[in-house]
Design a protein around this motif. Sequence first.
Motif, PDB file in Angstrom:
ATOM      1  N   ASN A 295       1.171  -1.450   0.065  1.00  0.00           N
ATOM      2  CA  ASN A 295      -0.156  -0.205   0.750  1.00  0.00           C
ATOM      3  C   ASN A 295       1.005   0.851  -0.398  1.00  0.00           C
ATOM      4  OD1 ASN A 295      -2.035  -1.391   0.021  1.00  0.00           O
ATOM      5  ND2 ASN A 295      -1.781  -2.039   2.086  1.00  0.00           N
ATOM      6  N   TRP A 296       2.131   0.944   0.951  1.00  0.00           N
ATOM      7  CA  TRP A 296       2.854   1.920   0.579  1.00  0.00           C
ATOM      8  C   TRP A 296       3.420   2.100  -1.331  1.00  0.00           C
ATOM      9  CZ3 TRP A 296       5.214   4.748   4.539  1.00  0.00           C
ATOM     10  CH2 TRP A 296       4.892   5.112   5.937  1.00  0.00           C
ATOM     11  N   ILE A 297       3.687   1.600  -1.789  1.00  0.00           N
ATOM     12  CA  ILE A 297       4.001   1.200  -3.310  1.00  0.00           C
ATOM     13  C   ILE A 297       3.092   1.264  -3.747  1.00  0.00           C
ATOM     14  CG2 ILE A 297       4.749  -0.314  -4.637  1.00  0.00           C
ATOM     15  CD1 ILE A 297       5.492  -1.751  -2.556  1.00  0.00           C
ATOM     16  N   VAL A 298       2.070   1.879  -3.554  1.00  0.00           N
ATOM     17  CA  VAL A 298       1.098   2.242  -4.290  1.00  0.00           C
ATOM     18  C   VAL A 298       0.777   4.158  -4.375  1.00  0.00           C
ATOM     19  CG1 VAL A 298      -1.504   2.519  -5.381  1.00  0.00           C
ATOM     20  CG2 VAL A 298      -0.156   0.412  -4.382  1.00  0.00           C
ATOM     21  N   ALA A 299       1.017   3.766  -3.430  1.00  0.00           N
ATOM     22  CA  ALA A 299       1.090   5.954  -2.893  1.00  0.00           C
ATOM     23  C   ALA A 299       2.001   6.302  -3.043  1.00  0.00           C
ATOM     24  CB  ALA A 299       0.532   6.102  -0.917  1.00  0.00           C
ATOM     25  N   ALA A 300       3.971   5.822  -2.932  1.00  0.00           N
ATOM     26  CA  ALA A 300       4.499   5.813  -3.270  1.00  0.00           C
ATOM     27  C   ALA A 300       4.569   6.699  -5.420  1.00  0.00           C
ATOM     28  CB  ALA A 300       5.687   5.542  -3.001  1.00  0.00           C
ATOM     29  N   ALA A 301       3.564   5.569  -5.935  1.00  0.00           N
ATOM     30  CA  ALA A 301       3.531   6.200  -7.342  1.00  0.00           C
ATOM     31  C   ALA A 301       2.874   6.733  -7.399  1.00  0.00           C
ATOM     32  CB  ALA A 301       3.571   4.390  -7.699  1.00  0.00           C
ATOM     33  N   VAL A 302       1.432   6.833  -7.062  1.00  0.00           N
ATOM     34  CA  VAL A 302       0.797   7.968  -7.193  1.00  0.00           C
ATOM     35  C   VAL A 302       1.332   8.967  -6.941  1.00  0.00           C
ATOM     36  CG1 VAL A 302      -1.267   8.988  -6.444  1.00  0.00           C
ATOM     37  CG2 VAL A 302      -1.012   6.344  -6.623  1.00  0.00           C
ATOM     38  N   ALA A 303       2.588   9.311  -6.007  1.00  0.00           N
ATOM     39  CA  ALA A 303       3.316  10.913  -5.968  1.00  0.00           C
ATOM     40  C   ALA A 303       4.193  10.946  -6.638  1.00  0.00           C
ATOM     41  CB  ALA A 303       3.626  10.792  -4.332  1.00  0.00           C
ATOM     42  N   GLY A 304       4.591  10.089  -7.022  1.00  0.00           N
ATOM     43  CA  GLY A 304       6.030  10.277  -8.042  1.00  0.00           C
ATOM     44  C   GLY A 304       7.446  10.323  -7.458  1.00  0.00           C
ATOM     45  N   GLU A 305       8.011  10.798  -8.317  1.00  0.00           N
ATOM     46  CA  GLU A 305       8.965  10.631  -8.200  1.00  0.00           C
ATOM     47  C   GLU A 305       9.538  12.390  -7.342  1.00  0.00           C
ATOM     48  OE1 GLU A 305      11.588  10.247 -11.889  1.00  0.00           O
ATOM     49  OE2 GLU A 305      11.109   7.876 -11.921  1.00  0.00           O
ATOM     50  N   VAL A 306       8.740  11.865  -6.304  1.00  0.00           N
ATOM     51  CA  VAL A 306       8.699  13.235  -5.483  1.00  0.00           C
ATOM     52  C   VAL A 306       9.667  12.538  -4.174  1.00  0.00           C
ATOM     53  CG1 VAL A 306       7.968  15.210  -4.151  1.00  0.00           C
ATOM     54  CG2 VAL A 306       6.651  14.658  -6.395  1.00  0.00           C
ATOM     55  N   PRO A 307      10.347  13.217  -3.593  1.00  0.00           N
ATOM     56  CA  PRO A 307      10.581  13.096  -2.125  1.00  0.00           C
ATOM     57  C   PRO A 307       9.540  12.964  -0.972  1.00  0.00           C
ATOM     58  CG  PRO A 307      12.301  13.800  -3.028  1.00  0.00           C
ATOM     59  CD  PRO A 307      11.192  14.461  -4.322  1.00  0.00           C
ATOM     60  N   GLY A 308       9.014  11.854  -0.273  1.00  0.00           N
ATOM     61  CA  GLY A 308       8.735  12.351   0.631  1.00  0.00           C
ATOM     62  C   GLY A 308       8.676  13.008   1.587  1.00  0.00           C
ATOM     63  N   THR A 309       8.370  12.769   2.648  1.00  0.00           N
ATOM     64  CA  THR A 309       9.015  13.472   4.217  1.00  0.00           C
ATOM     65  C   THR A 309       8.501  12.248   5.565  1.00  0.00           C
ATOM     66  OG1 THR A 309       8.241  15.427   3.474  1.00  0.00           O
ATOM     67  CG2 THR A 309       8.280  15.157   5.622  1.00  0.00           C
ATOM     68  N   VAL A 310       9.702  11.813   5.941  1.00  0.00           N
ATOM     69  CA  VAL A 310       9.378  10.427   7.069  1.00  0.00           C
ATOM     70  C   VAL A 310       8.853  11.582   8.589  1.00  0.00           C
ATOM     71  CG1 VAL A 310      10.009   9.276   8.092  1.00  0.00           C
ATOM     72  CG2 VAL A 310      10.458   9.040   5.968  1.00  0.00           C
ATOM     73  N   VAL A 311       7.421  11.788   8.355  1.00  0.00           N
ATOM     74  CA  VAL A 311       7.536  12.091  10.102  1.00  0.00           C
ATOM     75  C   VAL A 311       8.215  11.264  11.444  1.00  0.00           C
ATOM     76  CG1 VAL A 311       6.001  12.945  11.256  1.00  0.00           C
ATOM     77  CG2 VAL A 311       5.785  13.093   9.139  1.00  0.00           C
ATOM     78  N   ASP A 312       8.471   9.832  11.263  1.00  0.00           N
ATOM     79  CA  ASP A 312       8.267   9.743  12.186  1.00  0.00           C
ATOM     80  C   ASP A 312       8.532   7.602  11.828  1.00  0.00           C
ATOM     81  OD1 ASP A 312       9.688   9.127  14.617  1.00  0.00           O
ATOM     82  OD2 ASP A 312       8.040   9.883  15.887  1.00  0.00           O
ATOM     83  N   TYR A 313       9.505   7.721  12.752  1.00  0.00           N
ATOM     84  CA  TYR A 313       9.186   5.665  12.685  1.00  0.00           C
ATOM     85  C   TYR A 313       9.577   5.398  14.220  1.00  0.00           C
ATOM     86  CZ  TYR A 313      11.228   1.307  12.503  1.00  0.00           C
ATOM     87  OH  TYR A 313      10.954  -0.360  12.316  1.00  0.00           O
ATOM     88  N   VAL A 314       8.665   4.684  14.596  1.00  0.00           N
ATOM     89  CA  VAL A 314       8.419   4.251  15.970  1.00  0.00           C
ATOM     90  C   VAL A 314       8.511   3.090  15.372  1.00  0.00           C
ATOM     91  CG1 VAL A 314       7.575   4.894  18.078  1.00  0.00           C
ATOM     92  CG2 VAL A 314       6.934   6.040  16.157  1.00  0.00           C
ATOM     93  N   PRO A 315       9.830   2.181  16.377  1.00  0.00           N
ATOM     94  CA  PRO A 315       9.990   1.032  16.760  1.00  0.00           C
ATOM     95  C   PRO A 315       9.028   0.231  17.568  1.00  0.00           C
ATOM     96  CG  PRO A 315      12.141   1.492  16.736  1.00  0.00           C
ATOM     97  CD  PRO A 315      10.684   3.336  16.678  1.00  0.00           C
ATOM     98  N   VAL A 316       8.143  -0.575  17.939  1.00  0.00           N
ATOM     99  CA  VAL A 316       7.535  -1.187  19.282  1.00  0.00           C
ATOM    100  C   VAL A 316       6.992  -2.411  19.398  1.00  0.00           C
ATOM    101  CG1 VAL A 316       5.181  -1.134  20.297  1.00  0.00           C
ATOM    102  CG2 VAL A 316       5.904   0.589  18.784  1.00  0.00           C
ATOM    103  N   PRO A 317       8.068  -2.850  20.291  1.00  0.00           N
ATOM    104  CA  PRO A 317       8.867  -3.991  20.362  1.00  0.00           C
ATOM    105  C   PRO A 317       7.578  -4.713  21.375  1.00  0.00           C
ATOM    106  CG  PRO A 317       9.856  -2.810  22.161  1.00  0.00           C
ATOM    107  CD  PRO A 317       9.038  -2.023  20.899  1.00  0.00           C
TER     108      PRO A 317
END
Length: 334
Positions: A295-317
């Motif tokens: 689902n991320w791949i589809v969304a990224a492809a809709v956006a095109g070759e535009v750098p995205g902004t990663v707001v945060d990454y939170v690993p939750v064990p």
Amino acid sequence: MAEVSLVLATSHSPFLYATPQEWDAVRAARTAAGGTHPGLPVDPPEVNRDKHARSLAALGVLRERLAAAEPDVLLVFGDDQGEQFHFANFPAFGLYVGESYEGYKVSPWQSMYVPGVQRQRTPKTPQSWTQVKSHAPLARYLMEGLVARHFDLAFSTELPEPDEGIGHAFMRPSFHLRPDYDLPTVPFFVNCYFEPQPTGERCYQLGVAVRELIDAWDADLRVAVIGSGGLWHTPGAPDASLNEPFDTAVLDAVRAGDPHGLARWFDAAPPVVSAVGPRTGMAGGVGSGSGEVRNWIVAAAVAGEVPGTVVDYVPVPASPCGLAFAYWTPQEGA
């Protein structure tokens, strides 16, 4: 002309709808049931509180971005996990083309999943269950256009299981991003869990085609797109753990604005069999919750070759799951 005003991607883990105290309780229960890897680290309560707060803050950023984009409609790419489709007929890709649908805002269950533990159903109340207006003209336009572009899609004019409601992949994002559920929302089904799943390459091609169709549509419509789910998690697996290198590779591709590279990398990753529900016995790619990267791949492809902004990454064990939140502003790269 229609336009894509914003593209978002967000995890939809039940931990985003629970308190940090519930995180600890679920972790303890899953560990006791053998549902986590014995070497998985344990976050102390104060770290869980911090990670919970960071996750809600990241969702707050996405909510503000969505409001600022002023879309007329949401197009959500998500996966069905047996809520509507079953092995009697399970589509690789499907579009809901009806006028409206209903579903639980968060979950049909009163508690989170623990292996071997029976759960109680959530009563349908205004707090837990709602109706959502779709956007049939957009859905039908995409349906016709994608079939003409050789995508063999399933479609539904009504939900196969209306009493169950549409799946959490479509309902949960709005809980934090659009809590009044006041935006028409079109559900686009992508099989992420059950082998054989569509390849990352095909998901990339789908996203490119969707963007081209929206850009070409003679309609005064602002469309916001959401890729729902991920990142790495294998719920129900006896050795469930985190895979931060996997998640890092996904987010590096997001930042680089390289959706095609993300698709190729995803297809080269070792297969992961679904850890929830029955197995098909057929070969597939990355499945289980981790397969929601499609689902991320589809969304990224809709956006095109535009750098995205990663707001945060939170690993939750406590889950374990890699929670991630990102957005693209397509017009910036036009």
